[in-house]
Write an enzyme that holds these catalytic residues in place. Structure first.
Site, PDB file in Angstrom:
ATOM      1  CB  THR A  78      -4.833  -7.065   2.493  1.00  0.00           C
ATOM      2  OG1 THR A  78      -5.121  -6.937   3.889  1.00  0.00           O
ATOM      3  CG2 THR A  78      -5.988  -7.760   1.809  1.00  0.00           C
ATOM      4  CE1 TYR A  80      -1.137  -3.154  10.443  1.00  0.00           C
ATOM      5  CE2 TYR A  80       0.153  -3.445   8.445  1.00  0.00           C
ATOM      6  CZ  TYR A  80      -0.843  -3.870   9.295  1.00  0.00           C
ATOM      7  OH  TYR A  80      -1.553  -5.009   8.999  1.00  0.00           O
ATOM      8  CE  LYS A 106      -4.115  -1.878   9.175  1.00  0.00           C
ATOM      9  NZ  LYS A 106      -3.748  -2.691   7.995  1.00  0.00           N
ATOM     10  CB  ILE A 151      -6.362   0.473   7.057  1.00  0.00           C
ATOM     11  CG1 ILE A 151      -5.895   1.934   6.942  1.00  0.00           C
ATOM     12  CG2 ILE A 151      -5.625  -0.397   6.032  1.00  0.00           C
ATOM     13  CD1 ILE A 151      -4.409   2.152   7.134  1.00  0.00           C
TER      14      ILE A 151
END
EC number: 4.3.3.7
Length: 290
Positions: A45, A133, A161, A203
């Site tokens: 992001t 992740y 994540k 997250i």
């Protein structure tokens, strides 16, 4: 252990796409005021793919300095080159990040053994808490639960994540991971359910727009107050959906711009939100209470 709402922070840019440090500092302060529990700097992001290495580390350092120890800062330091990921992770540690988030190597599509050796190598090279992740929709590679559970035994690897939105996978990881290994949602729409299963937080993309609501939602879920947490999530579902009408972070940057918190900059090959989606995002923001 880091818990709660961990905003996947947008990286503010001027209209000419240079980095906007004043807006970054104000965003950090706003998140602190709104109750955000941790900040992820320069993840997906945060446009990590279009920041050069110097910019990447400058953003991390400025976020760390602005936070000044009040909440944890997690630095995005993943790369599809193991040596580059080591360098970024060490540099993030050097500027004071509390932990790092390392996306699985993308495009070159390593095997499960390659994924294991990549993350093991980084964990052995840099003594800082590291979160795996897994986002196969972006990377082209899926870290299987068995691989994540192998890595959970490696010192310095603190959690994962999991951004697939697959709650059965999350349940398996939560049930089989060793104590202290955090399972964190990377999918806002299913984050409440993952936390209620025993996960540690979210997250969040949506937290860029409604940080107080996401923080409260996570707090309630962590406290086991399922119905109250679900009530907030239900109200936010149109916003969760709107944040992905085009590739992240296109919609979320446009939404944060509408709040007057950042300017319009976003770097190619990403573009500003297409006009056909403006009303959907505006309506979702209104339904979320904005």
């Amino acid at each position: 252990m880091i818990q709660g709402s961990m905003v996947a922070l947008v990286t503010p840019m001027h209209a000419d796409n240079t980095l906007d440090w004043d807006s970054l500092h104000k965003l950090v302060d706003w998140h602190l005021e709104q109750g955000t529990h941790a900040i992820v700097a320069v993840g997906t992001t945060g446009e990590s793919a279009t920041l050069d290495v110097q910019e990447h580390l400058q953003v991390i350092k400025r976020v760390v300095d602005q936070v000044n120890g009040r909440i944890p800062v997690i630095a995005g330091t993943g790369a599809n080159s193991t040596s580059e990921a080591v360098e970024l992770t060490q540099a993030a540690k050097d500027v004071g990040a509390d932990a790092c988030l390392l996306v699985t190597p993308y495009y070159n599509k390593p095997t499960q053994e390659g994924l294991f050796l990549h993350h093991e190598y980084i964990a052995n090279a840099v003594a800082i808490p590291q979160y795996l992740y897994n986002v196969p929709g972006r990377t082209g590679v899926d870290m299987k639960p068995e691989t994540a559970l192998r890595l959970a035994q490696v010192p310095n690897i603190a959690g994962i994540k999991e951004a697939t939105g697959d709650l059965e996978r999350a349940r398996l990881l939560i049930d089989q991971a060793p104590p202290g290994f955090a399972i964190i949602s990377g999918d806002d729409a299913t984050a409440v359910e993952l936390i209620l299963l025993g996960g540690q937080g979210d997250i969040s993309v949506t937290a860029n727009v409604v940080p107080a609501a996401i923080a409260r939602m996570c707090e309630l879920a962590l406290a086991g107050k399922a119905e109250e947490a679900r009530t907030i999530n239900t109200q936010l579902l149109p916003l969760h959906t709107a944040m992905f009408v085009e590739s992240n972070p296109i919609p979320v940057k446009w939404a944060v711009e509408q709040l007057g918190l950042i300017q319009s900059g976003i770097r190619l090959p990403l573009t500003r939100l297409s006009a056909q989606y403006h009303q959907q995002v505006k309506t979702a923001m209104q339904l979320a209470g904005l």
